[in-house]
Write a protein that holds these residues in place. Structure first.
Motif, PDB file in Angstrom:
ATOM      1  N   GLY A  29       0.807  -1.211   0.000  1.00 28.68           N
ATOM      2  CA  GLY A  29       0.000   0.000   0.000  1.00 28.68           C
ATOM      3  C   GLY A  29       0.840   1.260   0.000  1.00 28.68           C
ATOM      4  O   GLY A  29       0.335   2.343  -0.292  1.00 28.68           O
ATOM      5  N   ASN A  30       2.125   1.141   0.313  1.00 31.90           N
ATOM      6  CA  ASN A  30       3.015   2.298   0.361  1.00 31.90           C
ATOM      7  C   ASN A  30       3.624   2.601  -1.012  1.00 31.90           C
ATOM      8  O   ASN A  30       3.490   3.712  -1.520  1.00 31.90           O
ATOM      9  N   CYS A  31       4.307   1.616  -1.616  1.00 32.58           N
ATOM     10  CA  CYS A  31       5.015   1.885  -2.883  1.00 32.58           C
ATOM     11  C   CYS A  31       4.333   1.273  -4.096  1.00 32.58           C
ATOM     12  O   CYS A  31       4.739   1.520  -5.232  1.00 32.58           O
ATOM     13  N   GLY A  32       3.310   0.420  -3.886  1.00 30.82           N
ATOM     14  CA  GLY A  32       2.583  -0.171  -4.999  1.00 30.82           C
ATOM     15  C   GLY A  32       3.178  -1.449  -5.554  1.00 30.82           C
ATOM     16  O   GLY A  32       2.627  -2.049  -6.479  1.00 30.82           O
ATOM     17  N   PHE A  33       4.305  -1.907  -4.997  1.00 34.65           N
ATOM     18  CA  PHE A  33       4.954  -3.124  -5.485  1.00 34.65           C
ATOM     19  C   PHE A  33       4.045  -4.328  -5.264  1.00 34.65           C
ATOM     20  O   PHE A  33       3.473  -4.509  -4.191  1.00 34.65           O
ATOM     21  N   THR A  34       3.910  -5.165  -6.294  1.00 31.54           N
ATOM     22  CA  THR A  34       3.157  -6.412  -6.193  1.00 31.54           C
ATOM     23  C   THR A  34       4.140  -7.566  -6.263  1.00 31.54           C
ATOM     24  O   THR A  34       4.932  -7.660  -7.203  1.00 31.54           O
ATOM     25  N   TYR A  35       4.096  -8.432  -5.242  1.00 31.69           N
ATOM     26  CA  TYR A  35       4.965  -9.604  -5.197  1.00 31.69           C
ATOM     27  C   TYR A  35       4.123 -10.837  -5.492  1.00 31.69           C
ATOM     28  O   TYR A  35       3.156 -11.125  -4.780  1.00 31.69           O
ATOM     29  N   TYR A  36       4.498 -11.569  -6.536  1.00 32.09           N
ATOM     30  CA  TYR A  36       3.829 -12.812  -6.900  1.00 32.09           C
ATOM     31  C   TYR A  36       4.616 -13.979  -6.324  1.00 32.09           C
ATOM     32  O   TYR A  36       5.810 -14.109  -6.560  1.00 32.09           O
ATOM     33  N   PHE A  37       3.938 -14.823  -5.566  1.00 35.91           N
ATOM     34  CA  PHE A  37       4.573 -15.997  -4.981  1.00 35.91           C
ATOM     35  C   PHE A  37       4.475 -17.137  -5.982  1.00 35.91           C
ATOM     36  O   PHE A  37       3.425 -17.763  -6.138  1.00 35.91           O
ATOM     37  N   ASN A  38       5.565 -17.404  -6.687  1.00 35.63           N
ATOM     38  CA  ASN A  38       5.605 -18.469  -7.682  1.00 35.63           C
ATOM     39  C   ASN A  38       6.332 -19.680  -7.117  1.00 35.63           C
ATOM     40  O   ASN A  38       7.113 -19.575  -6.180  1.00 35.63           O
ATOM     41  N   ILE A  39       6.085 -20.810  -7.718  1.00 35.72           N
ATOM     42  CA  ILE A  39       6.712 -22.043  -7.258  1.00 35.72           C
ATOM     43  C   ILE A  39       8.202 -22.047  -7.578  1.00 35.72           C
ATOM     44  O   ILE A  39       8.667 -21.325  -8.453  1.00 35.72           O
ATOM     45  N   SER A  40       8.930 -22.892  -6.862  1.00 32.10           N
ATOM     46  CA  SER A  40      10.346 -23.123  -7.134  1.00 32.10           C
ATOM     47  C   SER A  40      10.464 -24.394  -7.961  1.00 32.10           C
ATOM     48  O   SER A  40       9.635 -25.297  -7.860  1.00 32.10           O
ATOM     49  N   SER A  41      11.509 -24.463  -8.759  1.00 28.79           N
ATOM     50  CA  SER A  41      11.761 -25.669  -9.562  1.00 28.79           C
ATOM     51  C   SER A  41      12.713 -26.583  -8.824  1.00 28.79           C
ATOM     52  O   SER A  41      13.660 -26.130  -8.173  1.00 28.79           O
ATOM     53  N   SER A  42      12.469 -27.858  -8.950  1.00 32.48           N
ATOM     54  CA  SER A  42      13.303 -28.869  -8.329  1.00 32.48           C
ATOM     55  C   SER A  42      13.431 -30.040  -9.298  1.00 32.48           C
ATOM     56  O   SER A  42      12.650 -30.170 -10.231  1.00 32.48           O
ATOM     57  N   THR A  43      14.429 -30.886  -9.058  1.00 30.77           N
ATOM     58  CA  THR A  43      14.652 -32.024  -9.949  1.00 30.77           C
ATOM     59  C   THR A  43      14.635 -33.342  -9.176  1.00 30.77           C
ATOM     60  O   THR A  43      14.920 -33.380  -7.975  1.00 30.77           O
ATOM     61  N   ILE A  44      14.303 -34.388  -9.883  1.00 31.64           N
ATOM     62  CA  ILE A  44      14.372 -35.754  -9.363  1.00 31.64           C
ATOM     63  C   ILE A  44      15.064 -36.594 -10.420  1.00 31.64           C
ATOM     64  O   ILE A  44      14.682 -36.564 -11.595  1.00 31.64           O
ATOM     65  N   ALA A  45      16.088 -37.355 -10.004  1.00 37.29           N
ATOM     66  CA  ALA A  45      16.848 -38.202 -10.919  1.00 37.29           C
ATOM     67  C   ALA A  45      16.466 -39.663 -10.731  1.00 37.29           C
ATOM     68  O   ALA A  45      16.462 -40.170  -9.608  1.00 37.29           O
ATOM     69  N   LEU A  46      16.162 -40.312 -11.832  1.00 41.95           N
ATOM     70  CA  LEU A  46      15.962 -41.759 -11.841  1.00 41.95           C
ATOM     71  C   LEU A  46      17.207 -42.359 -12.468  1.00 41.95           C
ATOM     72  O   LEU A  46      17.491 -42.110 -13.646  1.00 41.95           O
ATOM     73  N   ILE A  47      17.953 -43.120 -11.684  1.00 42.01           N
ATOM     74  CA  ILE A  47      19.201 -43.723 -12.149  1.00 42.01           C
ATOM     75  C   ILE A  47      19.078 -45.230 -11.979  1.00 42.01           C
ATOM     76  O   ILE A  47      18.871 -45.726 -10.861  1.00 42.01           O
ATOM     77  N   LEU A  48      19.204 -45.948 -13.080  1.00 44.91           N
ATOM     78  CA  LEU A  48      19.096 -47.406 -13.062  1.00 44.91           C
ATOM     79  C   LEU A  48      20.462 -48.033 -13.279  1.00 44.91           C
ATOM     80  O   LEU A  48      21.270 -47.513 -14.055  1.00 44.91           O
ATOM     81  N   ASN A  49      20.702 -49.168 -12.625  1.00 40.86           N
ATOM     82  CA  ASN A  49      21.928 -49.924 -12.896  1.00 40.86           C
ATOM     83  C   ASN A  49      21.649 -50.979 -13.965  1.00 40.86           C
ATOM     84  O   ASN A  49      20.550 -51.022 -14.533  1.00 40.86           O
ATOM     85  N   GLU A  50      22.630 -51.830 -14.232  1.00 38.11           N
ATOM     86  CA  GLU A  50      22.499 -52.841 -15.287  1.00 38.11           C
ATOM     87  C   GLU A  50      21.372 -53.830 -15.005  1.00 38.11           C
ATOM     88  O   GLU A  50      20.800 -54.416 -15.913  1.00 38.11           O
ATOM     89  N   GLU A  51      21.040 -54.039 -13.735  1.00 42.30           N
ATOM     90  CA  GLU A  51      19.972 -54.966 -13.356  1.00 42.30           C
ATOM     91  C   GLU A  51      18.603 -54.285 -13.326  1.00 42.30           C
ATOM     92  O   GLU A  51      17.637 -54.858 -12.830  1.00 42.30           O
ATOM     93  N   LYS A  52      18.542 -53.047 -13.822  1.00 41.56           N
ATOM     94  CA  LYS A  52      17.307 -52.252 -13.830  1.00 41.56           C
ATOM     95  C   LYS A  52      16.803 -51.960 -12.417  1.00 41.56           C
ATOM     96  O   LYS A  52      15.592 -51.867 -12.175  1.00 41.56           O
ATOM     97  N   GLU A  53      17.732 -51.834 -11.474  1.00 39.41           N
ATOM     98  CA  GLU A  53      17.394 -51.412 -10.114  1.00 39.41           C
ATOM     99  C   GLU A  53      17.556 -49.898 -10.033  1.00 39.41           C
ATOM    100  O   GLU A  53      18.429 -49.321 -10.688  1.00 39.41           O
TER     101      GLU A  53
END
Length: 173
Positions: A29-53
């Motif tokens: 209400g003072n300076c008029g700035f609008t802050y949008y709360f957006n999601i953060s990006s993250s990663t997940i790695a799927l790593i398989l061995n020779e036995e498909k584990e």
């Protein structure tokens, strides 16, 4: 509790007249700035061995310390998802990703220091040629390969990772 409710002061001018504007933003209400709360990006790695584990980690720190997890983590500023998953795999496992394929994304809520961080987790199938340098490091206390069919989703601490495990158990990867 909505994450924006924890923001009491305008990040631009410091005014305490920083109120809800709509579902995803606060406005000063003072300076008029609008802050949008957006999601953060993250990663997940799927790593398989020779036995498909699948390579499964044990979390060394909160949140959900001691539960199962998959390698990965937050995308840093000026980094894309592919760079982030390669970096996170190296930091947490010591492994070098040779190639990767994006599979899908999934939303998550991640509690850190009593603050909810909403994320979009990017899931990648990561290929590594050599697992001889495998070591638990960074925020991982243990690493093990487990057959995908033997994975128990309820042993994974993060909601999105539980869903990823359920999803890959239905896929042929």
């Amino acid at each position: 509790m909505h994450p924006l409710s924890q923001f009491k002061y305008c990040p631009k001018c410091g005014s305490n007249d920083f109120k809800e504007n709509d579902f995803k933003s606060n406005k000063c209400g003072n300076c008029g700035f609008t802050y949008y709360f957006n999601i953060s990006s993250s990663t997940i790695a799927l790593i398989l061995n020779e036995e498909k584990e699948l390579l499964v980690a044990t979390r060394a720190h909160e949140p959900v310390k001691g539960t199962l997890d998959l390698p990965g983590g937050f995308v840093d500023m000026d980094e894309n998802g592919e760079e982030a998953v390669i970096r996170e795999v190296k930091e947490e496992t010591g492994l070098e990703v040779d190639s990767l394929n994006y599979l899908f994304s999934i939303p998550n809520r991640y509690m850190y220091s009593n603050f909810e961080i909403q994320t979009l987790d990017l899931v990648y199938l990561c290929n590594v040629k050599d697992t001889s340098n495998l070591r638990a490091d960074d925020d991982v206390s243990n690493l093990q390969f487990i057959k995908i069919a033997d994975l128990q989703p309820d042993l994974f601490g993060l909601a999105s990772v539980k869903e990823v495990v359920k999803t890959i158990q239905k896929m042929e990867i």
